[in-house]
Design an enzyme around this catalytic site. Sequence first.
Site, PDB file in Angstrom:
ATOM      1  N   SER A 293     -60.355  21.270 -29.535  1.00  0.00           N
ATOM      2  CA  SER A 293     -60.828  19.840 -30.810  1.00  0.00           C
ATOM      3  C   SER A 293     -60.692  20.725 -32.141  1.00  0.00           C
ATOM      4  O   SER A 293     -59.839  21.347 -32.127  1.00  0.00           O
ATOM      5  CB  SER A 293     -61.527  18.785 -30.120  1.00  0.00           C
ATOM      6  OG  SER A 293     -61.731  18.078 -30.946  1.00  0.00           O
ATOM      7  N   ASP A 304     -52.753  30.458 -38.522  1.00  0.00           N
ATOM      8  CA  ASP A 304     -51.249  29.900 -40.114  1.00  0.00           C
ATOM      9  C   ASP A 304     -51.556  30.561 -40.671  1.00  0.00           C
ATOM     10  O   ASP A 304     -50.587  31.100 -41.684  1.00  0.00           O
ATOM     11  CB  ASP A 304     -51.051  28.535 -39.517  1.00  0.00           C
ATOM     12  CG  ASP A 304     -50.782  27.200 -38.362  1.00  0.00           C
ATOM     13  OD1 ASP A 304     -50.856  28.515 -37.475  1.00  0.00           O
ATOM     14  OD2 ASP A 304     -49.988  26.173 -37.942  1.00  0.00           O
ATOM     15  N   LYS A 318     -56.892  20.201 -26.680  1.00  0.00           N
ATOM     16  CA  LYS A 318     -57.171  19.037 -27.111  1.00  0.00           C
ATOM     17  C   LYS A 318     -56.447  19.114 -28.734  1.00  0.00           C
ATOM     18  O   LYS A 318     -57.616  19.242 -29.292  1.00  0.00           O
ATOM     19  CB  LYS A 318     -58.031  18.642 -26.780  1.00  0.00           C
ATOM     20  CG  LYS A 318     -58.704  16.943 -27.004  1.00  0.00           C
ATOM     21  CD  LYS A 318     -59.951  16.677 -27.542  1.00  0.00           C
ATOM     22  CE  LYS A 318     -60.615  15.570 -27.644  1.00  0.00           C
ATOM     23  NZ  LYS A 318     -60.854  15.196 -29.396  1.00  0.00           N
TER      24      LYS A 318
END
Length: 458
Positions: A293, A304, A318
């Site tokens: 999460s 990224d 998740k």
Amino acid sequence: MMKSRLARASAIALAVALVPVTTSAISQVESDTQAEIAKFVDIFERVKADYVEPVDDDKLVRGAIDGMLAALDPHSSYLDARDFANLRTQTEGMYGGLGLSVTMQDGAVKVIAPTRETPADKAGIKAGDYITHLDGKLIYGGTLDDAVDQMRGEPGTSIKLTIVREGRDKPFDVTITRAIIDLKPVTWEVKDDIGIITIASFTSSVGEDVNEAIRGIEAKLGRKPTGYVLDMRSNPGGLLDEAVAVSDVFLQKGEIVSQRGRHKGDIERYYARPGDSTGGLPLIVLVDSGSASASEIVAGALQDHRRALIMGERSFGKGSVQTLLPLSRTSALKLTTARYFTPSGKSVQEGGIEPDIAVPQISDPDYKTRMKLRESDLRGHLINEIGLDDKDLEVDKLEDPRFTMTTEQLKEKGIEDFQLYYALATLQRTTLASARLSATRPIAARSAVVGRPAARRN
């Protein structure tokens, strides 16, 4: 009894019918809803009248609510007063217990991950373990709340857990002494001139705690370290705002995460503010199958933006957001309302975050045989919208010659945590290579390394 049942069904149907009808489609939906509600009331009354023993209304209603939410996904649930208090404890306070994050699977209590440096962790409880008995009493088929209540208790008292672990022929018992589980989410230390920041969970003020850790590391060294390791292994997640705050500590700009709800317009984006608290120093992020999460939000954002090297094992997977919807002063509905996406538009649901460098925890003697629990293993989990085949990610590859040492060989070298050791060694090699490259550059070019504008070459 029949009259009472019909009267109750009629009242519910009347309430539904009061909603304005604007189209034939809506009218049909309302008609179907009335029929389903009438069916529920009919069953409710039949159970009340004919079950072998008297049943409280509260028990039946709670069972109906729990069953309805269980049909959605593993993370939506109804929180009564006890559950509400437990949630506040998890995000704000401390408690007496073992330090385990657990879930219920097929009637059995299954360990998601032990919290680092807690009694459960020190006793050797592993992610993927099943807990079948507590103090010799079978808990299979019971509720997760009851099991958690039994494992919590006065610090200093002991409880015996019976564990079933994949790769072991027989169950085994572990006796653990409860302790105060003080939810200090951020700790730090310095090794080999490198700052190590460990985040155990994303409770309130974690972003500021990470900033304080950076200041503490610099104060201890009297200067900046050569780099940082951000350790989020076995971190079950927590508050979205704190995941954004931690990402913002290391990012200069750009999107951190977006959450997208049921409708096309339900999109909310979170961005970094100018300023990297580390000054852009090299950063490695450690994750494993217990990193979930909020941990995945941070790892995904830093990956990224190419701000950090992600190392370790594929994370939990998740990729959903839960919203707390108050129903009263002491109860609430925890409902999955959105999915989150990394800056590149990737959903980590089911698949998790793939590390840039996969490093197994070979200092764990049973890392090869022990099953790792992930989101994709939970019954009723949301399916990744892009149709990711999670099983493909588990295909074993050829054994990497870098990771062939045995646990005994590592102990002889004084290595107790191989993943952390490998991260530190990687940072040291990176720093050494950068220093050598800088030393061989012309003076004019070398000035660019320390922050001056670099000359453009044609």
